[in-house]
Write an enzyme that holds these catalytic residues in place. Sequence first.
Site, short mmCIF file in Angstrom:
data_model
loop_
_atom_site.label_atom_id
_atom_site.label_comp_id
_atom_site.label_asym_id
_atom_site.label_seq_id
_atom_site.Cartn_x
_atom_site.Cartn_y
_atom_site.Cartn_z
N GLY A 117 7.05 5.42 8.00
CA GLY A 117 6.00 6.41 8.18
C GLY A 117 6.08 7.03 9.56
O GLY A 117 7.13 7.03 10.20
N SER A 118 4.94 7.49 10.05
CA SER A 118 4.94 8.21 11.32
C SER A 118 5.02 7.26 12.51
O SER A 118 4.59 6.10 12.44
CB SER A 118 3.67 9.07 11.44
OG SER A 118 2.56 8.28 11.80
N THR A 119 5.55 7.78 13.60
CA THR A 119 5.69 6.99 14.83
C THR A 119 4.34 6.57 15.38
O THR A 119 4.15 5.40 15.77
CB THR A 119 6.46 7.81 15.88
OG1 THR A 119 7.75 8.13 15.36
CG2 THR A 119 6.63 7.03 17.17
N CYS A 153 13.28 11.93 6.54
CA CYS A 153 13.28 11.43 7.91
C CYS A 153 14.52 11.89 8.66
O CYS A 153 14.52 12.03 9.87
CB CYS A 153 13.22 9.90 7.93
SG CYS A 153 11.89 9.19 6.97
N LYS A 177 0.85 -1.19 0.00
CA LYS A 177 0.00 0.00 0.00
C LYS A 177 0.89 1.24 0.00
O LYS A 177 1.47 1.60 1.02
CB LYS A 177 -0.93 0.04 1.22
CG LYS A 177 -1.83 1.27 1.24
CD LYS A 177 -2.56 1.43 2.57
CE LYS A 177 -3.49 2.64 2.58
NZ LYS A 177 -2.85 3.92 2.21
N VAL A 236 1.45 6.14 13.83
CA VAL A 236 0.83 5.10 13.00
C VAL A 236 1.50 3.75 13.25
O VAL A 236 0.82 2.72 13.40
CB VAL A 236 0.90 5.47 11.50
CG1 VAL A 236 0.48 4.28 10.63
CG2 VAL A 236 0.01 6.67 11.20
N GLU A 296 8.37 16.62 16.12
CA GLU A 296 8.68 16.45 14.71
C GLU A 296 7.79 17.36 13.87
O GLU A 296 6.57 17.39 14.06
CB GLU A 296 8.47 14.99 14.28
CG GLU A 296 8.86 14.74 12.84
CD GLU A 296 8.63 13.30 12.41
OE1 GLU A 296 9.49 12.77 11.70
OE2 GLU A 296 7.58 12.73 12.77
N GLU A 352 10.71 2.07 10.19
CA GLU A 352 11.51 3.28 10.30
C GLU A 352 10.53 4.43 10.39
O GLU A 352 9.70 4.62 9.49
CB GLU A 352 12.44 3.43 9.10
CG GLU A 352 13.52 4.48 9.28
CD GLU A 352 13.18 5.79 8.59
OE1 GLU A 352 12.94 6.77 9.33
OE2 GLU A 352 13.14 5.83 7.37
#
Length: 541
Positions: free
Chosen positions: A265-267, A327, A212, A269, A425, A293
């Site tokens: 992606g985001s922490t 990132c 995805k 999520v 962030e 990551e």
Amino acid sequence: MANGFYNIPIAVNEPVKEYKKNSSERIEVLDEYKKMYNNNIDIPMYIGDKKVYTQDKRTLSPPHDHSHEIGTANYGSERDVENAIEAAMKAQKDWSNMNWEHRASIFLKAADLLAGPFRSKLNAATMIAQSKNVMQAEIDAACELIDFFKFNVQYMSQLYKEQPESQAGMWNRLEHRPLEGFIFALTPFNFTSICANLCAAPAMLGNVIIWKPAETQIYSANVIMELFKAAGLPDGVINMVTVDGKKISKVIFENKNFAGLHFTGSTNVFRTLWKNIGDNIQKYKSYPRIVGETGGKDFIIAHKSAIADEVATAISRGAFEYQGQKCSAASRAYIPQNLWQDIKIKITDDIKNFKIGSPEDPNNFINSVISEKAFDKITSYIEYAKQSDDAEIISGGSYDKSTGYFIEPTVIVTSNPKFKTMVEEIFGPVITIYIYNTEEWDLTLDLLESTSEYALTGAIFSLDRYAIQHATKKLENAAGNFYINDKPTGAVVGQQPFGGARGSGTNDKAGSILNLLRWVSPRTIKETFVPAKDYRYPFLD
């Protein structure tokens, strides 16, 4: 069965083209950009041997010109996810049984196709969909992805060659099986190479993938699928689905064949997905591999012995290349008082010289941020700083989304080392600088280490080797990728394996053999040539 031990071509990092004025590569990629920009395409899902189109078509637009339509994406349902899993599981037997050298050949061919006929197309797609200037697209979509393909094949060969010792009368062997099930690859917008690698790394080891891509990366994801097909990847090995997050999660994480998550992606999520996996753990055949990551609050710290121009250039490049949407982008800096005035002059001069606009003009160093959602989030931090008594914006601070999502590179200086923009962030072209007492080096290292929940990248600048040694040890857990006298961005496959810990992920190091180890399940085989025929040992006599 293979009839030989094969040496694969030695992996060498792909040279980065310079795209100088009137160069052939510059002309070629800009021609491809214009052709693609003015052509509207309908992007399907790729499920097994089918291209799937739906009634739910969603407009795709470049973030630097959001009123212009470049195509539509076909969004699917839970049933499409189920079909993708069925297609993957159907492909699994033949794919996992394929000799490794044939899997390797597919990805080596993909590397050469990308170095040649696909180079301009994938670069142009990344420029259009993700608003990268031509150099950032070249580094990402072409060079890093070529390196991922070539070096991962080399690491795969190395992995299979390493075998245990055997004593007399026996033969010990080790095989690395693909995981028993499918891998879910959930990929971000900011690096085309990461998106392809999160699928390709597990696949080349015999795994099958449900992929995805981020909505804002679907356009270039389509070119990645075309590249895989051109390289000869069999149908069903990598299935690309565009389905809303909640729908796809419901199907993926409740399926007994779910075997692993490969995520960038985001922490928040990632933590949600991990919890979801834990809640369903009893349903799976095996404990799933979870590789992620995630976020970063990456730092630059200068010692009093550092050279001001070097620190300033690291900030200008590290914070503002690709609009700070890496990132690894520098988002906070700690500068000693004795260097600050010189660094300040250099940074503000650099930013005044930055040109901002569409990536179609290669003279533009800064392009747009990825979406209106990102634009609104980033600018809220800028407005917060404008209203704060303990912060000052010394450069930038303006923004405009009338045509595209453009934000000026912004430098905030704060007297509060725990100021909001030093901690959270932002993922945009904003850096916050704290000026510390020149003689409080050790205290500032403690402050840096304890300020953020993240630990992805960081950089130290110093000419004092004792200071470098001290900081390297003291900050050993503050960054998975640590740079000495260099900006904290630009990790190269095969040279600086990439990943961080704490809130930045599982530190499984993309671009190295460490990541590949996560996508195999080792099996030890012991063969005894002359088995015992009596239970009694000599000590029993």
